[in-house]
Design a protein around this motif. Structure first.
Motif, short mmCIF file in Angstrom:
data_model
loop_
_atom_site.label_atom_id
_atom_site.label_comp_id
_atom_site.label_asym_id
_atom_site.label_seq_id
_atom_site.Cartn_x
_atom_site.Cartn_y
_atom_site.Cartn_z
N LYS A 1 -44.72 -43.69 -104.55
CA LYS A 1 -44.63 -45.11 -104.18
C LYS A 1 -44.24 -45.29 -102.71
N ARG A 2 -44.83 -44.46 -101.85
CA ARG A 2 -44.55 -44.53 -100.42
C ARG A 2 -45.83 -44.87 -99.66
N LEU A 3 -45.65 -45.57 -98.54
CA LEU A 3 -46.73 -45.85 -97.61
C LEU A 3 -46.49 -45.04 -96.34
N VAL A 4 -47.54 -44.48 -95.79
CA VAL A 4 -47.43 -43.61 -94.62
C VAL A 4 -47.87 -44.36 -93.37
N ARG A 5 -47.06 -44.28 -92.32
CA ARG A 5 -47.43 -44.88 -91.03
C ARG A 5 -48.04 -43.78 -90.17
N PHE A 6 -49.34 -43.84 -90.00
CA PHE A 6 -50.03 -42.78 -89.27
C PHE A 6 -50.07 -43.05 -87.78
N MET A 7 -49.94 -41.98 -87.02
CA MET A 7 -50.13 -42.04 -85.58
C MET A 7 -51.62 -41.83 -85.30
N ALA A 8 -52.21 -42.76 -84.56
CA ALA A 8 -53.66 -42.70 -84.29
C ALA A 8 -53.92 -43.12 -82.85
N LYS A 9 -55.02 -42.64 -82.31
CA LYS A 9 -55.30 -42.93 -80.90
C LYS A 9 -55.46 -44.44 -80.67
N LYS A 10 -55.06 -44.87 -79.52
CA LYS A 10 -55.01 -46.28 -79.15
C LYS A 10 -56.37 -46.96 -79.31
N HIS B 1 -49.14 -51.34 -90.02
CA HIS B 1 -48.00 -50.85 -89.23
C HIS B 1 -48.15 -49.38 -88.86
N HIS B 2 -49.39 -48.96 -88.59
CA HIS B 2 -49.59 -47.63 -88.05
C HIS B 2 -49.17 -47.61 -86.58
N ILE B 3 -49.14 -46.44 -85.98
CA ILE B 3 -48.54 -46.28 -84.65
C ILE B 3 -49.60 -45.86 -83.64
N PRO B 4 -49.88 -46.71 -82.64
CA PRO B 4 -50.90 -46.35 -81.64
C PRO B 4 -50.39 -45.29 -80.67
N VAL B 5 -51.29 -44.40 -80.30
CA VAL B 5 -50.95 -43.32 -79.36
C VAL B 5 -51.84 -43.43 -78.13
N ASP B 6 -51.23 -43.70 -77.00
CA ASP B 6 -51.92 -43.70 -75.72
C ASP B 6 -51.69 -42.32 -75.10
N ARG B 7 -52.74 -41.53 -75.01
CA ARG B 7 -52.57 -40.15 -74.53
C ARG B 7 -52.06 -40.09 -73.10
N ALA B 8 -52.23 -41.18 -72.35
CA ALA B 8 -51.74 -41.20 -70.97
C ALA B 8 -50.28 -41.59 -70.90
N ALA B 9 -49.73 -42.09 -72.03
CA ALA B 9 -48.33 -42.52 -72.04
C ALA B 9 -47.76 -42.27 -73.44
N GLY B 10 -47.63 -41.00 -73.77
CA GLY B 10 -47.26 -40.63 -75.13
C GLY B 10 -45.81 -40.92 -75.50
N ALA B 11 -44.94 -41.15 -74.51
CA ALA B 11 -43.52 -41.36 -74.80
C ALA B 11 -43.30 -42.59 -75.67
N ALA B 12 -44.10 -43.63 -75.47
CA ALA B 12 -43.94 -44.87 -76.24
C ALA B 12 -44.24 -44.62 -77.71
N ALA B 13 -45.30 -43.88 -77.99
CA ALA B 13 -45.67 -43.57 -79.38
C ALA B 13 -44.61 -42.69 -80.02
N PHE B 14 -44.11 -41.72 -79.28
CA PHE B 14 -43.05 -40.85 -79.80
C PHE B 14 -41.82 -41.67 -80.17
N GLY B 15 -41.46 -42.60 -79.30
CA GLY B 15 -40.31 -43.44 -79.56
C GLY B 15 -40.50 -44.33 -80.78
N ALA B 16 -41.71 -44.88 -80.92
CA ALA B 16 -42.00 -45.74 -82.07
C ALA B 16 -41.95 -44.94 -83.37
N ALA B 17 -42.49 -43.72 -83.32
CA ALA B 17 -42.47 -42.86 -84.51
C ALA B 17 -41.04 -42.49 -84.88
N LEU B 18 -40.24 -42.17 -83.89
CA LEU B 18 -38.84 -41.81 -84.14
C LEU B 18 -38.08 -42.98 -84.77
N LYS B 19 -38.34 -44.17 -84.28
CA LYS B 19 -37.69 -45.37 -84.83
C LYS B 19 -38.08 -45.56 -86.30
#
Length: 250
Positions: free
Chosen positions: A61-70, A86-104
């Motif tokens: 009964k879990r939903l997965v938030r996938f990281m996917a390219k912007k 509520h998936h997580i966009p990944v901008d390969r030129a600025a990956g820190a934002a996606a990493f931070g969102a995933a960590l949150k």
């Protein structure tokens, strides 16, 4: 958070899979935690992998938030759906934002899905992976759960026509034992361990897959198929990266 989009999308996908009589086999779903954060680390062989990897979490009964390219989020059709789930966009030129969102998300108790190979493996073997999944898991103090998908490449993958309405295709989803890492570990060594676990799961999925015709394009070369070898696929990836870079410059 409100889940207005995700459940109907899952329901529609499962209805379609039943109509197509896809033979979906899931093993190890009990290894997905029912509460708390986790990093789901999957191989990547199809543009549809996030749908099937997400099925592994449904028994818990879990939903997965996938990281996917912007770019997927920028698309006029897929973008609203990805944001609504509520998936997580990944901008390969600025990956820190996606990493931070995933960590949150992980720290708030979500399951985050990662395709550690970054791009689709055209050899249908596990490519080299970076240590981002390990760093996320350590930062959030959550386990990593390896997953192997097989059969999804027959529906839609890189370099081959879409066959989204193909019927009776077997799909295998294997969930491995959780892997725990902690601060102070050698992240590259843990990443190598993770890759070995994913490779073992994938090998089992491939060797137990039913009805394999000789010389199938969707079968890896070392198992008698005609897919590119890992070395050939690496050269193809490099050529694509060069062409992409040239387009951005022009």
């Amino acid at each position: 958070m409100a889940e207005i989009v995700y459940p109907p999308v899952i329901g529609a996908a499962r209805t379609l899979f039943r109509a197509l009589d896809l033979k979906i086999r899931v093993e190890g779903a009990e290894r997905i935690p029912r509460t708390g954060g986790a990093v789901l680390v999957s191989n990547h062989i199809s543009y549809l992998d996030f749908i099937f990897a997400g099925l592994a979490a449904l028994p818990a009964k879990r939903l997965v938030r996938f990281m996917a390219k912007k770019e997927v989020f920028d698309h006029r059709i897929s973008g609203p759906l990805m944001r609504g789930m509520h998936h997580i966009p990944v901008d390969r030129a600025a990956g820190a934002a996606a990493f931070g969102a995933a960590l949150k998300s992980l720290k708030s108790g979500e399951i985050v899905g990662v395709f550690a190979e970054a791009t689709i493996s055209q050899s249908f073997t596990i490519k080299e992976i970076k240590n981002g999944a390990v760093r996320m898991a350590v930062g959030a103090k959550v386990p990593m759960i390896p997953i192997a998908l097989w059969g999804t490449q027959r529906l839609w993958t890189k370099g081959h026509p879409k066959k989204l309405l193909q019927r009776h295709v077997p799909i295998t989803i294997l969930v491995g034992e959780p892997l725990h890492a902690k601060r102070g570990d050698d992240y590259d060594a843990v990443t190598a361990d993770l890759r070995e676990r994913m490779s073992a799961l994938l090998d089992r999925a491939q060797r137990t897959y039913p009805e394999i015709p000789p010389g199938a394009w969707w079968q890896p070369r070392h198992l008698g198929g005609t897919a590119p070898t890992p070395e050939e696929a690496e050269k193809m990836d490099a050529a694509e990266a060069e062409a992409r870079a040239a387009r951005h410059k022009s």
